[in-house]
Design an enzyme around this catalytic site. Structure first.
Site, PDB file in Angstrom:
ATOM      1  N   LYS A 259      28.666  -9.754  49.115  1.00 56.48           N
ATOM      2  CA  LYS A 259      28.124  -8.468  49.569  1.00 56.48           C
ATOM      3  C   LYS A 259      28.790  -7.337  48.777  1.00 56.48           C
ATOM      4  O   LYS A 259      30.013  -7.370  48.548  1.00 56.48           O
ATOM      5  CB  LYS A 259      28.378  -8.320  51.061  1.00 56.48           C
ATOM      6  CG  LYS A 259      27.781  -7.101  51.725  1.00 56.48           C
ATOM      7  CD  LYS A 259      28.033  -7.161  53.234  1.00 56.48           C
ATOM      8  CE  LYS A 259      27.471  -5.980  53.982  1.00 56.48           C
ATOM      9  NZ  LYS A 259      27.698  -6.095  55.453  1.00 56.48           N
TER      10      LYS A 259
ATOM     11  N   SER B 172      23.975  -5.647  58.332  1.00 56.54           N
ATOM     12  CA  SER B 172      23.906  -4.957  57.061  1.00 56.54           C
ATOM     13  C   SER B 172      23.992  -5.915  55.871  1.00 56.54           C
ATOM     14  O   SER B 172      23.716  -5.531  54.734  1.00 56.54           O
ATOM     15  CB  SER B 172      25.062  -3.942  56.967  1.00 56.54           C
ATOM     16  OG  SER B 172      26.327  -4.582  57.058  1.00 56.54           O
TER      17      SER B 172
ATOM     18  N   SER C 222      26.753  -7.829  61.706  1.00 59.46           N
ATOM     19  CA  SER C 222      26.117  -7.913  60.398  1.00 59.46           C
ATOM     20  C   SER C 222      26.220  -9.282  59.745  1.00 59.46           C
ATOM     21  O   SER C 222      25.511  -9.569  58.781  1.00 59.46           O
ATOM     22  CB  SER C 222      26.710  -6.854  59.457  1.00 59.46           C
ATOM     23  OG  SER C 222      26.425  -5.564  59.925  1.00 59.46           O
TER      24      SER C 222
END
Length: 593
Positions: A69, A143, A167
């Protein structure tokens, strides 16, 4: 179709039927076909990935492709956190990335996210909106949107996300994969752009629970450079779950936001967990749900501002509109608000303890429903909040969690559930999640037709499988002041029963907190109330070390003739003590006039 699960690739490498170079050819061909955006923010060139492979040590993850990420640092690659104007190029990789590459894993690229990891939807990014791999019209979840989609689309074997409010779990549910949210501090956050630094967890996406746990095993290392790092050597241990283990299910009807299909799938998951040996226990979900509301309505929003205050204050127009509204709202919060929030959190954690005394693991929907992308764009805050009902409280309450697939709606969209445990129960709940996942009829890996059954299950750690049963009679009973010594060790209540005849119970003098002494003298009327707990052998050892004289552990005979380890008192200590045998137990004596 070539599965990229870690177990299959490692087996193929070992047998000589696969090579990492061939796997990288497959990975880049799939990415070329799909395109870089919106999954990737920065893609490593294939030549650079091959150079990584040439230099990679032949460790536990040799030749395994993974993604990161883009709020996690990788040396030499930009870290954007989903905001181009915030971007910087670090000279050093995050602690977890270093650990993975030290074991031979091959980084493919950095993935898209809700900007500054603020959101559960995957729609708050200038790099494009990720959708579920099962529907271009539906959200991917966030997210950690790109990280989840990269795994579900078969572009990498596993990926790193982050999880502050859910997330690392919500995108797993929307893409039919596993999302492991480690206990706080188990994975170092050094090299992570923080969202809420005191709550953030780097998380793991994979197609199987076994793969997720394998990644956790090589990344869950203490880090002296991270002030929030915690050491838990046994956190990745697995153990057999005996028949009759108690799993919590919220009493009453849960909120599914009108998604009857999701509600039906959750009830089926409850029945599958029962079928593999669990006993459902209704709990009061109120303290958990009220805690979930604290995350965005309480002072923890200020922690998001603290993470990027200089940038957000100087360049607010560079923030995504929704993210800007959330983060800058913290300017109205005070230090007094922060302390009030902490006090309220402590109250809710204490209330939740009474519910944890009833269960060993908690089963919840990962989300109550899912949404179309256009729905979220039209109502970005409320619908995002709906997705956090069953996730927002977890890090505030210092729990471990793993999200796993739980079937499909008739329209083809996946549904997921989450198993939650106490801090550092990560390996144990992963082992149970693996069994529950494999109990799902026709379970397949992510969006592929490859059966889950073709992959190996999580092996039970033989050293951790041994358990010891102990009877408690006084201050360790549920609701009593020393009960936390059991709950801290994940002890599991097996029964409330009574001793055989011949035992006497005394209220000991000058003990703090007040304690009773159980003595076998052959004269007592017996029928003394005890609670029977089961715990791992290692936990039992540390528990016994806390017991002060004149108490000790001996063998106690129960009313049905069974024998267990239990608290007994040295006979000399009853001098000056009060005989309370006639009350039949410590709690009854405490309640007497």
């Amino acid at each position: 179709m070539q599965s990229l699960d870690i177990a299959s690739l490692s087996a193929g490498y070992g047998a000589g039927t696969l090579t990492p170079a061939h796997v990288l050819d497959t990975v880049y061909a799939r990415i070329d076909q799909q395109g870089e955006r919106p999954v990737w923010i920065t893609l490593v060139a294939k030549a650079d990935a091959l150079a990584q492979l040439a230099a990679a040590p032949k460790g536990k993850l040799w030749g395994i492709p993974f993604a990161v990420k883009d709020n996690i640092d990788v040396a030499g690659l930009p870290t954007t956190a989903g905001c181009p104007d915030f971007a910087y190029v670090p000279s050093r990789s995050a602690h977890v990335v270093e650990a993975l590459q030290a074991e031979g894993a091959i980084l493919i690229g950095k993935t898209n996210l809700d900007q500054f990891a603020t959101g559960l939807v995957g729609t708050r990014s200038p790099y494009g909106i990720c959708s579920s791999v099962f529907s271009a019209d539906h959200i991917s979840g966030g997210s950690s949107a790109g990280s989840a989609v990269a795994v579900a689309a078969g572009l990498v074997s596993f990926s790193l996300g982050t999880d502050t409010a859910g997330s690392g779990r919500v995108p797993a549910a929307f893409n039919n994969i596993v999302g492991l949210k480690p206990s706080k501090g188990l994975l170092s956050n050094r090299g992570l752009v923080p969202a809420c630094r005191s709550l953030d967890c780097i998380s793991i996406f994979a197609t199987t629970c076994a793969d997720a746990l394998a990644v956790l095993a090589v990344t869950g290392r203490p880090d002296p450079e991270d002030a929030f790092s915690r050491s838990a050597p046994q956190a990745t241990q697995t153990a057999a779950w005996p028949d009759g283990f108690r799993f919590g299910v919220p009493a009453g009807r849960l909120e599914f936001f009108g998604d009857d299909q999701a509600e039906s799938l959750f009830h089926r998951a409850v029945e599958r967990l029962r079928a593999i040996g669990g006993m459902p226990v209704e709990i009061d979900f109120t303290p958990f749900s009220q805690c979930a509301q604290l995350l965005y309505s309480g002072p923890w929003v200020a922690e998001r501002l603290a993470a990027i205050e200089d940038f957000a204050t100087a360049r607010p127009d560079c923030l995504h509109e929704v993210v800007r509204g959330i983060i800058l709202s913290a300017k109205g919060l005070s230090a007094v608000d922060s302390f009030k929030g902490l006090y309220r959190l402590a109250e809710l954690i204490r209330q939740a303890e009474a519910q944890w005394a009833k269960m060993e693991v908690l089963l919840l929907p990962t989300t109550g429903t899912t949404y179309r992308i256009d729905e979220v764009l039209a109502d970005p805050v409320k619908l995002n909040s709906n997705l956090g009902v069953y996730t927002n409280f977890v890090n505030l309450m210092d729990l471990s969690a793993i999200a796993l697939p739980a079937g499909f709606r008739p329209n083809g969209l996946p549904f997921g559930v989450t198993l939650l445990g106490r801090a550092f129960a990560d390996g144990k709940i992963a082992a149970l999640a693996d069994r529950l996942h494999r109990a799902l009829p026709t379970a397949t890996l992510a969006a592929t037709p490859i059966p889950l059954a073709t992959t190996p299950p999580i092996p039970v750690d033989a050293a951790a499988a041994g358990t010891i049963t102990v009877a408690v009679v006084g201050a360790h009973l549920s609701g009593q002041p020393l009960h936390h010594q059991l709950s801290d060790r994940d002890a599991r209540l097996r029964a409330t029963c009574r001793t055989a005849p011949g035992y006497s119970l005394y209220a000991l003098a000058k003990t703090q907190p007040a304690k009773p002494g159980l003595v076998f003298d052959g004269h007592g009327a017996g029928a003394i109330e005890v609670e029977i707990y089961e715990m791992d052998a290692a936990a039992f050892g540390s528990f016994v070390a806390l017991i002060p004289p004149p108490l000790g552990i001996g063998t106690v005979t129960l009313a049905d003739g069974a024998t267990v380890k239990g608290f007994l008192c040295e006979s000399h200590a009853i001098e000056g003590a009060t005989d309370i045998t006639r009350h039949g137990g410590w709690r009854a004596w405490l309640a007497s006039p």
